[in-house]
Design an enzyme around this catalytic site. Structure first.
Site, short mmCIF file in Angstrom:
data_model
loop_
_atom_site.label_atom_id
_atom_site.label_comp_id
_atom_site.label_asym_id
_atom_site.label_seq_id
_atom_site.Cartn_x
_atom_site.Cartn_y
_atom_site.Cartn_z
N SER A 117 0.87 -1.18 0.00
CA SER A 117 0.00 0.00 0.00
C SER A 117 0.91 1.22 0.00
CB SER A 117 -0.94 -0.01 1.21
OG SER A 117 -0.22 -0.14 2.41
N GLU B 168 1.20 5.54 0.64
CA GLU B 168 0.61 6.76 1.20
C GLU B 168 0.98 7.97 0.33
OE1 GLU B 168 0.65 7.28 5.51
OE2 GLU B 168 1.40 9.29 5.17
N HIS C 104 -7.29 9.32 5.12
CA HIS C 104 -6.91 9.55 6.52
C HIS C 104 -7.90 10.54 7.12
CE1 HIS C 104 -2.43 8.27 6.18
NE2 HIS C 104 -3.12 7.73 5.19
N ARG D 173 -5.53 10.47 15.83
CA ARG D 173 -5.80 11.65 16.67
C ARG D 173 -5.32 12.91 15.97
NH1 ARG D 173 -1.86 12.58 21.55
NH2 ARG D 173 -0.72 13.50 19.79
N GLY D 174 -4.09 12.86 15.42
CA GLY D 174 -3.49 14.04 14.80
C GLY D 174 -2.69 14.84 15.81
N ASP D 175 -2.04 15.87 15.31
CA ASP D 175 -1.19 16.73 16.14
C ASP D 175 -1.70 18.15 16.08
OD1 ASP D 175 0.80 14.82 16.94
OD2 ASP D 175 1.52 14.87 14.86
N LYS E 244 -7.13 0.75 20.76
CA LYS E 244 -7.59 1.24 19.44
C LYS E 244 -8.14 0.08 18.60
CE LYS E 244 -3.86 3.72 18.07
NZ LYS E 244 -3.10 4.79 17.36
N GLN F 230 4.44 3.91 12.12
CA GLN F 230 5.36 5.00 11.82
C GLN F 230 6.61 4.37 11.18
OE1 GLN F 230 6.02 7.89 10.92
NE2 GLN F 230 5.18 8.90 12.74
N PHE G 152 12.23 14.95 10.13
CA PHE G 152 10.94 14.28 10.29
C PHE G 152 11.04 13.26 11.45
CE2 PHE G 152 7.55 11.58 7.94
CZ PHE G 152 6.53 12.25 8.58
N HIS H 226 3.70 -0.84 3.90
CA HIS H 226 3.01 0.42 3.59
C HIS H 226 4.09 1.48 3.34
CE1 HIS H 226 -0.20 3.41 3.76
NE2 HIS H 226 0.53 4.13 4.60
N ARG I 34 6.52 10.99 -4.30
CA ARG I 34 7.71 10.80 -5.13
C ARG I 34 7.88 9.30 -5.31
NH1 ARG I 34 11.98 14.58 -4.86
NH2 ARG I 34 11.23 16.60 -4.14
P1 FAD Z 1 -2.54 7.76 19.45
O1 FAD Z 1 -2.17 6.36 19.14
O2 FAD Z 1 -3.90 8.00 19.93
O3 FAD Z 1 -1.53 8.34 20.51
C1 FAD Z 1 -0.12 8.22 20.36
C2 FAD Z 1 0.50 7.69 21.64
O4 FAD Z 1 0.23 8.58 22.70
C3 FAD Z 1 -0.07 6.33 22.03
O5 FAD Z 1 0.76 5.28 21.58
C4 FAD Z 1 -0.15 6.40 23.53
O6 FAD Z 1 1.01 5.87 24.11
C5 FAD Z 1 -0.21 7.87 23.85
N1 FAD Z 1 -1.59 8.32 24.17
C6 FAD Z 1 -2.31 9.22 23.48
N2 FAD Z 1 -3.49 9.45 24.09
C7 FAD Z 1 -3.52 8.66 25.17
C8 FAD Z 1 -4.46 8.45 26.22
N3 FAD Z 1 -5.61 9.13 26.28
N4 FAD Z 1 -4.14 7.55 27.19
C9 FAD Z 1 -2.99 6.88 27.15
N5 FAD Z 1 -2.04 7.04 26.18
C10 FAD Z 1 -2.30 7.93 25.23
N6 FAD Z 1 -1.16 13.03 11.11
C11 FAD Z 1 -1.96 13.88 10.41
O7 FAD Z 1 -2.17 15.02 10.85
N7 FAD Z 1 -2.54 13.51 9.23
C12 FAD Z 1 -2.37 12.27 8.70
O8 FAD Z 1 -2.92 11.97 7.64
C13 FAD Z 1 -1.54 11.34 9.39
N8 FAD Z 1 -1.33 10.09 8.93
C14 FAD Z 1 -0.60 9.19 9.67
C15 FAD Z 1 -0.50 7.86 9.23
C16 FAD Z 1 0.22 6.92 9.97
C17 FAD Z 1 0.30 5.49 9.48
C18 FAD Z 1 0.84 7.31 11.20
C19 FAD Z 1 1.60 6.30 12.01
C20 FAD Z 1 0.74 8.62 11.64
C21 FAD Z 1 0.03 9.58 10.89
N9 FAD Z 1 -0.13 10.89 11.33
C22 FAD Z 1 -0.93 11.77 10.62
C23 FAD Z 1 0.57 11.38 12.55
C24 FAD Z 1 -0.31 11.22 13.79
O9 FAD Z 1 -1.42 12.07 13.70
C25 FAD Z 1 0.56 11.58 15.00
O10 FAD Z 1 1.55 10.62 15.18
C26 FAD Z 1 -0.22 11.82 16.29
O11 FAD Z 1 0.69 12.38 17.25
C27 FAD Z 1 -0.75 10.54 16.91
O12 FAD Z 1 -1.92 10.11 16.31
P2 FAD Z 1 -2.45 8.60 16.69
O13 FAD Z 1 -3.88 8.50 16.40
O14 FAD Z 1 -1.58 7.58 16.09
O15 FAD Z 1 -2.20 8.70 18.25
#
Ligand code: FAD
Length: 285
Positions: A5, A7, A67, A97-99, A156, A167, A207, A256, A262
């Site tokens: 796959s 991205e 996403h 969740r996002g940042d 999750k 990641q 990054f 993935h 690119r």
């Molecule tokens: P989560 O898994 O929810 O949290 C990350 C970590 O924080 C967890 O492993 C856990 O240890 C801890 N944590 C968080 N909340 C809690 C809680 N309430 N209780 C306990 N522990 C907690 N970002 C974008 O903006 N757009 C995108 O399209 C995008 N695509 C992505 C695709 C992939 C495959 C990956 C891996 C990341 C992507 N990201 C993207 C980045 C991602 O949004 C960030 O890494 C963000 O900081 C975490 O999102 P998540 O849903 O993975 O986090």
């Protein structure tokens, strides 16, 4: 056979649209199981992501995943976007969740989902989507420990996700140790390694720093030397193909790729692994 796959990110200009189309065109012969389209930080590309995903699905005929993040958006806004994805035939979501857009710590919107588990549960309740989530083999900057990182991934999956995409990482052992620890924690869903073919070492390093992904000294030294000798492309190809080869030897059945729109290095890596694009295979036949 290793499932692939890829991205991509949504284009913000006409020129970038052609670039995305060229990317998908170059990757399509590798028979991807899906192409995913990212969602801008803080929900900044809602409609671009939707349009790009919808257009790619229609015009390429390939399965597409969109996403979706919940940062800076109300629950209603997120669900509206999800419904629009569904209405345009996108039934595969990478839910995150996002940042925070400015690099600050994540703060949920007052009317938004508090975290990714809430988002996943809400999407699962819609009953429309195949849901993938993010996973972190080198842990995540917000994780208190590796075991909490894994417990959260389990939460999750239990909330309704069917697969985790990781990641990127630089050493196969990072992924293999993580996969074992996830299995020990009772996670049965597929965990697909995220692979970053490095087209720009300086950018990859910055990054990695932002994501909390450690860069092994040996790899940093090798990239720096290759850059000085103007052989970075060759080293990037060798390193990435070797990483993927080790993963496949260890039983990984899906990869993935973070293409960053690119495709060339990704295609070269796949060819080095013996995954000849379908069009070339047909030509040979
Ligand atoms: P989560 O898994 O929810 O949290 C990350 C970590 O924080 C967890 O492993 C856990 O240890 C801890 N944590 C968080 N909340 C809690 C809680 N309430 N209780 C306990 N522990 C907690 N970002 C974008 O903006 N757009 C995108 O399209 C995008 N695509 C992505 C695709 C992939 C495959 C990956 C891996 C990341 C992507 N990201 C993207 C980045 C991602 O949004 C960030 O890494 C963000 O900081 C975490 O999102 P998540 O849903 O993975 O986090």
């Amino acid at each position: 056979m290793t499932a692939l796959s890829f991205e991509t990110f949504p284009p913000k200009s006409l020129d970038a649209s052609f670039h995305l189309w060229d990317t998908v065109h170059a990757l399509a012969p590798l028979n991807p199981r899906f192409i995913s389209v990212t969602y801008g930080a803080g929900g900044s590309t809602q409609s671009l992501t939707q349009e790009a995903a919808q257009t790619l699905r229609k015009s390429s005929g390939l399965p597409v995943a969109a996403h979706l993040t919940c940062t800076c958006q109300t629950r209603a806004e997120v669900l509206r976007t999800a419904s629009r994805f569904a209405a345009s035939g996108i039934d595969h979501i990478v839910a995150l969740r996002g940042d925070a857009p400015n690099g600050d710590a994540f703060e949920p919107h007052p009317d938004g989902y508090a975290n990714s588990v809430e988002l996943i549960a809400a999407l699962a309740q819609m009953g429309t989507f195949n849901i993938c989530v993010g996973a972190y083999p080198d842990s995540h900057p917000d994780a208190a420990s590796m075991s909490q990182n894994i417990d959260w991934l389990k939460a999750k999956i239990d909330a309704g996700a069917s697969e985790a995409l990781t990641q990127f990482f630089f050493e196969a052992d990072s992924f293999l140790r993580f996969r074992d620890a996830c299995a020990d924690a009772g996670i049965k869903a597929r965990i697909t390694p995220g692979i970053l073919p490095v087209t720009n070492w300086k950018r990859a390093k910055s990054f990695a720093k932002r994501c909390g992904t450690p860069v092994p000294v040996t790899i940093a030294t090798a990239f720096d030397r290759a850059n000085r000798e103007d052989r970075a492309d060759l080293f990037a190809l060798t390193h990435c193909a070797d990483l993927c080869d080790t993963l496949i030897t260890e039983g990984v059945d899906a990869l993935h790729f973070y293409t960053l729109n690119r495709p060339d290095l990704t295609v070269q890596v796949c060819r080095a692994l013996g995954m000849m694009p379908a069009a070339r295979a047909l030509n040979v036949a």
